[in-house]
Design an enzyme around this catalytic site. Structure first.
Site, mmCIF file in Angstrom:
data_model
loop_
_atom_site.group_PDB
_atom_site.id
_atom_site.type_symbol
_atom_site.label_atom_id
_atom_site.label_comp_id
_atom_site.label_asym_id
_atom_site.label_seq_id
_atom_site.Cartn_x
_atom_site.Cartn_y
_atom_site.Cartn_z
ATOM 1 C CG ASP A 82 35.256 10.588 76.799
ATOM 2 O OD1 ASP A 82 34.262 10.114 76.229
ATOM 3 O OD2 ASP A 82 35.185 11.394 77.737
ATOM 4 C CG ASP A 92 34.984 13.145 71.716
ATOM 5 O OD1 ASP A 92 33.854 13.366 72.202
ATOM 6 O OD2 ASP A 92 36.045 13.552 72.254
#
Length: 457
Positions: A331, A374
């Site tokens: 992440d 993302d």
């Protein structure tokens, strides 16, 4: 296409062959079990005949032993004049009763048979001897002046003949001994033994005849059993040959066709021929759609790395292929702030930058992928837990570069969770990597952890 294939397929159906073979096997097994039961019954009859013979012999022995025991005790009494032998005699007559018990046991099974009647005759002669034996004991009792009330009832009931009452004590004793040791007594004993021998001979003949009959039936039953086993063997061989011709041979041909990536030959049973036609149709469709399948596995247009669809295909591939590998779930920390503060264009530049680092730092045999907005992942081929430190150094290097940018882009960092597997991409691998990622986020982000026992899945 399906209707056309069905019209063209001709051949023996495996299901039909299977039903026919099962029916034949069931019929053969029923006959075989029936023959086996008959053989078992005949064997039990043979065994039973032997048991009956042994039981008859044992009871015959009881009768003979009981009669001999009475003779032994009365003779000991007349010789030693000891009253205990008279007591033993009447204990056998009234309590032990071996002779009567033996006949009672045999009557239930052999009552009316010739062998049994001979034993009844032997017992009758034995009982006849008892009269002489008790008379001899009465003579001894009179000679010894025994009290009347001390004598057994059977002895008390005997009255001496007038001429015997006139005998002296010694003459009474000698006469008593003459009764139980004389020729007449021995002749009576011989009649008992003769009837016992005839009973055993009759029983032997009867048992022999039964066993001959059972042996003949056993022989016949075993011959039937051998024939049925031979037929069953032939049926089994036929079944194996049909399996080879209709199933195994076509399978080998089809395996070679699959290995050589070519269309299948139409051979074997109806089912395999139908399967080959269907496979060939699918094979043609597969070739026609390969371009589309490759397109679905293409890279993400923004970052240039594998997209979510490609990642799913890689998962399935490594699930089947197996082997050691690692999985990283990544992440971009606080990426929403970048989008909100700098705009989506800058955000896209940051994502491209992250993807570039992942491609540059990991090997050509590894598979970086963008699996969300993302969110990234990396499949590490041939990776084991011992190489975890190398991966952590790579992530540390990437984070160092992202935290100290020289390209004017905002600072970001990566939170990375990883896990390893020795059996390819297992169902729990993603969960373990995600659990490790959760630990990283809970502990301040910007780091890398690998799954350990105790982490909540």
């Amino acid at each position: 296409m399906e209707e056309k294939g069905q019209k063209q397929v001709k051949g023996i159906r495996i299901s039909t062959v299977n039903i026919i073979m099962m029916l034949i096997s069931c019929v053969l097994y029923v006959f075989l079990i029936t023959a086996t039961i008959r053989i078992s019954d005949r064997y039990q009859d043979v065994h039973g005949s032997m048991d009956d013979y042994i039981a008859f012999e044992e009871n015959e022995s009881f009768l003979t032993e009981g009669s001999a025991y009475l003779t032994e005790q009365v003779r000991l009494y007349t010789v030693t004049l000891e009253p205990e032998y008279m007591e033993h005699y009447f204990t056998e007559v009234n309590v032990t009763r071996r002779r009567e018990t033996a006949l009672e046991h045999l009557e239930a099974y052999y009552g009316g048979d010739e062998a049994y009647e001979y034993l009844v005759e032997a017992l009758r002669h034995s009982n006849d001897l008892m009269s002489d034996e008790i008379y001899a004991m009465r003579l001894i009792s009179e000679a010894r002046d025994c009290r009347e009330d001390s004598l057994p009832e059977e002895v008390q009931a005997v009255s001496l003949e007038a001429e015997d009452r006139e005998l002296s004590q010694e003459e009474m004793i000698q006469k008593a001994r003459g009764i139980v040791f004389g020729d007449a007594y021995q002749e009576a004993r011989s009649r008992i033994l003769y009837n016992v021998e005839r009973a055993m001979k009759s029983m032997h003949e009867m048992t022999h005849q039964k066993m001959l009959g059972n042996a003949e039936e056993l022989k016949s039953g075993m011959a039937v059993q051998r024939r049925l086993i031979s037929v069953l063997f032939v049926e089994t061989i036929a079944t194996f040959l049909l399996i080879i011709l209709l199933i195994i041979k076509p399978l080998r041909i089809y395996v070679n066709c699959i290995k050589e990536e070519k269309m299948m030959e139409i051979t074997g049973s109806y089912e395999f021929k139908y399967l080959a036609l269907t496979y060939n149709d699918i094979f043609e469709i597969k070739n026609a759609n390969e371009a589309m399948l490759r397109y679905r596995a293409e890279h993400d247009p923004l970052t240039g790395i594998v997209n979510r669809g490609g990642f799913e295909q890689l998962k399935n591939m490594f699930r089947v292929k197996g082997g050691a590998l690692g999985l990283l779930i990544i992440d971009v920390d606080k990426f929403k702030l970048v989008n909100d503060g700098y705009g989506h264009e800058v955000g896209d530049q940051v994502l491209k930058k992250v993807a570039g680092f992942l491609k540059d730092e990991f090997r050509a045999t590894d598979y970086p992928a963008r699996i969300g907005g993302d969110e990234f992942a990396v499949i590490l081929t041939g990776m084991t837990e011992e190489m975890g430190a190398v991966v952590m150094r790579k992530i540390g290097k990437i984070n160092e570069s992202l935290l100290h940018p020289d390209d004017g882009l905002p600072q970001v960092s990566l939170s990375v969770g990883g896990a390893f597997s020795e059996q390819g991409f297992t169902d729990d691998l993603y969960k373990m990597a995600d659990a490790a990622l959760y630990v990283v986020k809970e502990n301040g982000r910007c780091g890398c952890r690998f799954y350990e026992e105790g982490m909540e899945l």
